[in-house]
Design an enzyme around this catalytic site. Structure first.
Site, PDB file in Angstrom:
ATOM      1  N   TRP A 170       0.899   5.496  -3.148  1.00 11.48           N
ATOM      2  CA  TRP A 170       0.293   6.538  -3.950  1.00 11.48           C
ATOM      3  C   TRP A 170      -1.177   6.515  -3.556  1.00 11.48           C
ATOM      4  O   TRP A 170      -1.720   5.460  -3.257  1.00 11.48           O
ATOM      5  CB  TRP A 170       0.369   6.206  -5.431  1.00 11.48           C
ATOM      6  CG  TRP A 170       1.723   6.066  -6.023  1.00 11.48           C
ATOM      7  CD1 TRP A 170       2.329   4.906  -6.399  1.00 11.48           C
ATOM      8  CD2 TRP A 170       2.624   7.113  -6.395  1.00 11.48           C
ATOM      9  NE1 TRP A 170       3.544   5.172  -6.960  1.00 11.48           N
ATOM     10  CE2 TRP A 170       3.752   6.515  -6.979  1.00 11.48           C
ATOM     11  CE3 TRP A 170       2.580   8.510  -6.297  1.00 11.48           C
ATOM     12  CZ2 TRP A 170       4.835   7.263  -7.454  1.00 11.48           C
ATOM     13  CZ3 TRP A 170       3.650   9.245  -6.764  1.00 11.48           C
ATOM     14  CH2 TRP A 170       4.760   8.621  -7.329  1.00 11.48           C
ATOM     15  N   ASP A 230      -4.109  -1.795  -0.832  1.00  6.57           N
ATOM     16  CA  ASP A 230      -4.100  -0.835   0.280  1.00  6.57           C
ATOM     17  C   ASP A 230      -5.338  -0.987   1.156  1.00  6.57           C
ATOM     18  O   ASP A 230      -5.287  -0.727   2.354  1.00  6.57           O
ATOM     19  CB  ASP A 230      -4.019   0.608  -0.248  1.00  6.57           C
ATOM     20  CG  ASP A 230      -2.576   1.051  -0.480  1.00  6.57           C
ATOM     21  OD1 ASP A 230      -1.655   0.450   0.120  1.00  6.57           O
ATOM     22  OD2 ASP A 230      -2.377   1.998  -1.253  1.00  6.57           O
ATOM     23  N   HIS A 242       4.519  -3.442   1.093  1.00  8.59           N
ATOM     24  CA  HIS A 242       4.355  -2.193   0.333  1.00  8.59           C
ATOM     25  C   HIS A 242       5.639  -1.357   0.291  1.00  8.59           C
ATOM     26  O   HIS A 242       5.671  -0.316  -0.361  1.00  8.59           O
ATOM     27  CB  HIS A 242       3.213  -1.354   0.917  1.00  8.59           C
ATOM     28  CG  HIS A 242       1.866  -2.013   0.821  1.00  8.59           C
ATOM     29  ND1 HIS A 242       0.854  -1.538   0.008  1.00  8.59           N
ATOM     30  CD2 HIS A 242       1.378  -3.132   1.420  1.00  8.59           C
ATOM     31  CE1 HIS A 242      -0.214  -2.328   0.123  1.00  8.59           C
ATOM     32  NE2 HIS A 242       0.081  -3.303   0.974  1.00  8.59           N
ATOM     33  N   ASP A 276       3.678   1.114  -6.068  1.00 13.45           N
ATOM     34  CA  ASP A 276       4.303   1.532  -4.807  1.00 13.45           C
ATOM     35  C   ASP A 276       5.820   1.665  -4.895  1.00 13.45           C
ATOM     36  O   ASP A 276       6.399   2.599  -4.333  1.00 13.45           O
ATOM     37  CB  ASP A 276       3.990   0.512  -3.694  1.00 13.45           C
ATOM     38  CG  ASP A 276       2.670   0.798  -2.982  1.00 13.45           C
ATOM     39  OD1 ASP A 276       2.083   1.862  -3.200  1.00 13.45           O
ATOM     40  OD2 ASP A 276       2.249  -0.072  -2.190  1.00 13.45           O
ATOM     41  N   HIS A 334       8.707   4.916  -0.410  1.00 14.67           N
ATOM     42  CA  HIS A 334       8.475   3.489  -0.184  1.00 14.67           C
ATOM     43  C   HIS A 334       9.785   2.720  -0.220  1.00 14.67           C
ATOM     44  O   HIS A 334       9.812   1.518   0.038  1.00 14.67           O
ATOM     45  CB  HIS A 334       7.511   2.915  -1.230  1.00 14.67           C
ATOM     46  CG  HIS A 334       6.082   3.124  -0.860  1.00 14.67           C
ATOM     47  ND1 HIS A 334       5.219   2.104  -0.577  1.00 14.67           N
ATOM     48  CD2 HIS A 334       5.387   4.264  -0.686  1.00 14.67           C
ATOM     49  CE1 HIS A 334       4.037   2.602  -0.269  1.00 14.67           C
ATOM     50  NE2 HIS A 334       4.113   3.915  -0.330  1.00 14.67           N
ATOM     51  N   ASP A 372      -6.224  20.515   0.440  1.00 14.49           N
ATOM     52  CA  ASP A 372      -6.139  19.077   0.174  1.00 14.49           C
ATOM     53  C   ASP A 372      -6.953  18.691  -1.058  1.00 14.49           C
ATOM     54  O   ASP A 372      -6.601  17.770  -1.771  1.00 14.49           O
ATOM     55  CB  ASP A 372      -6.687  18.274   1.363  1.00 14.49           C
ATOM     56  CG  ASP A 372      -5.615  18.008   2.402  1.00 14.49           C
ATOM     57  OD1 ASP A 372      -4.456  18.387   2.179  1.00 14.49           O
ATOM     58  OD2 ASP A 372      -5.953  17.424   3.430  1.00 14.49           O
TER      59      ASP A 372
HETATM   60 ZN   LIG Z   1       0.589   0.311  -1.136  1.00 14.70          ZN
END
Ligand SMILES: [Zn+2]
Ligand SMILES: *[C@@H]1O[C@H](CO)[C@@H](O)[C@H](O)[C@H]1NC(C)=O
Length: 313
Positions: free
Chosen positions: A22, A66, A81, A141, A147, A196
């Site tokens: 995320w 991250d 992850h 995650d 994921h 974006d």
């Molecule tokens: Zn992650």
């Protein structure tokens, strides 16, 4: 890397190295939801572990993992992850720990490891704090459908359109993903990229810590008295601190099921060369919200179990 290609289909700001979970807003929202539900004893314990007595004690550490994975020292942690389900969407979705968790570890084994380490009395304070930071991140995650999926979708090679413009799935994802942009996202460099930032600002109102906090407040209300009230108890079905692998695998399976139902319900070919800006995007939004709400609620329950032995929820 196939995991990265698959992971980029949904939600993710794709132009940045930290694009594989995320984004900042998603993780911080998960953390604030948990903050809203934990018991006061849990709050005290984790504020102490993290050395932060502010109300942001979970949110501010929620994206550290991250950042760390893209340092030389943190490369080893990249597989943690994800869990690469070797299933066959859209006809068959499913996660099996023994089949899908690789020898380098995965998000399920990581939740097990850091659940154990955060409770350790022999580790240093710094190692316990690191375990808490990993745990807050990985429980976020594991709720992101991609994921929990190993299928190599090669997002960059799949041609699609968005609002009539030719692009590829990798880029398209930026549309959906931009709900969860990176906090320090580079400014849009061309008009095509402007959505974006425009989309999240419209939907959430921005992507500062305060935006995550208000998004979390909205989802917290939905959990307490709104559309999630009747189902929230089922989100904790089977949760068992003494069996983190079974607990986390059930969260992974739950999220992975959306690969079949929402991410590509009609397979890759149905996504390829189609325009994803309309119905696809609209269908994705409620799943994004639901998964973030579940992640925050389950994180609260897990931290409560660690701190107090019961969920208190
Ligand atoms: Zn992650
Ligand atoms: C558990 O976490 C520690 C610290 O990050 C790491 O060194 C170790 O390899 C992990 N163990 C397993 C089995 O994942």
């Amino acid at each position: 890397m196939k995991t990265q290609a698959a992971a980029s289909i949904f939600f993710l700001a794709t132009s940045l190295p930290s694009a594989l979970g995320w984004g900042t807003l998603g993780h911080q929202t998960v953390a604030y939801i948990a903050t809203n539900f934990v018991s006061s004893a849990t709050k005290t314990k984790f504020q102490s572990i993290l050395g932060d007595t502010s109300a942001n004690y979970l949110a501010t550490v929620s994206t550290w993992a991250d950042t760390y994975r893209y340092t030389d020292a943190g490369t080893w942690s990249a597989p943690l992850h994800f869990i690469d389900a070797n299933d066959d969407p859209p006809s068959s979705c499913g996660v099996e720990y023994s089949r899908d968790c690789g020898s380098e570890g995965c998000v399920v084994s990581a939740i097990k490891n850091y659940t154990s380490r955060v409770q350790s009395s022999s580790l240093s304070d710094a190692d316990v704090a690191t375990a808490a930071k990993f745990l807050v991140h990985f429980i976020g995650d594991i709720h992101q459908p991609l994921h929990d999926e190993g299928l190599d979708l090669g997002g960059n090679e799949i041609d699609v359109t968005f609002d009539g413009e030719s692009t590829n799935l990798h880029h398209i994802v930026s549309a959906t993903s931009s709900l969860f942009p990176e906090k320090n996202q580079e400014p849009p460099s061309n008009p095509q990229k402007s959505w974006d930032t425009n989309i999240p600002e419209k939907y959430v109102g921005g992507y500062a810590l305060s935006d995550a906090k208000s998004f979390a407040a909205t989802l917290t209300t939905s959990i307490k008295t709104g559309s999630y009230e009747s189902e929230k108890a089922s989100w904790l079905d089977g949760i068992d601190l003494s069996d983190p692998v079974t607990s986390a695998t059930s969260w992974a399976s739950d999220a992975n099921s959306y690969v079949c139902s929402t991410v590509m319900p009609n397979g890759i070919s149905a996504v390829e060369k189609t325009d994803l800006s309309g119905a696809y995007y609209t269908k994705a939004i409620p799943i994004v919200e639901l998964q973030i709400a579940k992640a925050g609620y389950r994180l609260a329950a897990w931290l409560d179990l660690i701190a107090t032995g019961s969920t208190g929820l």
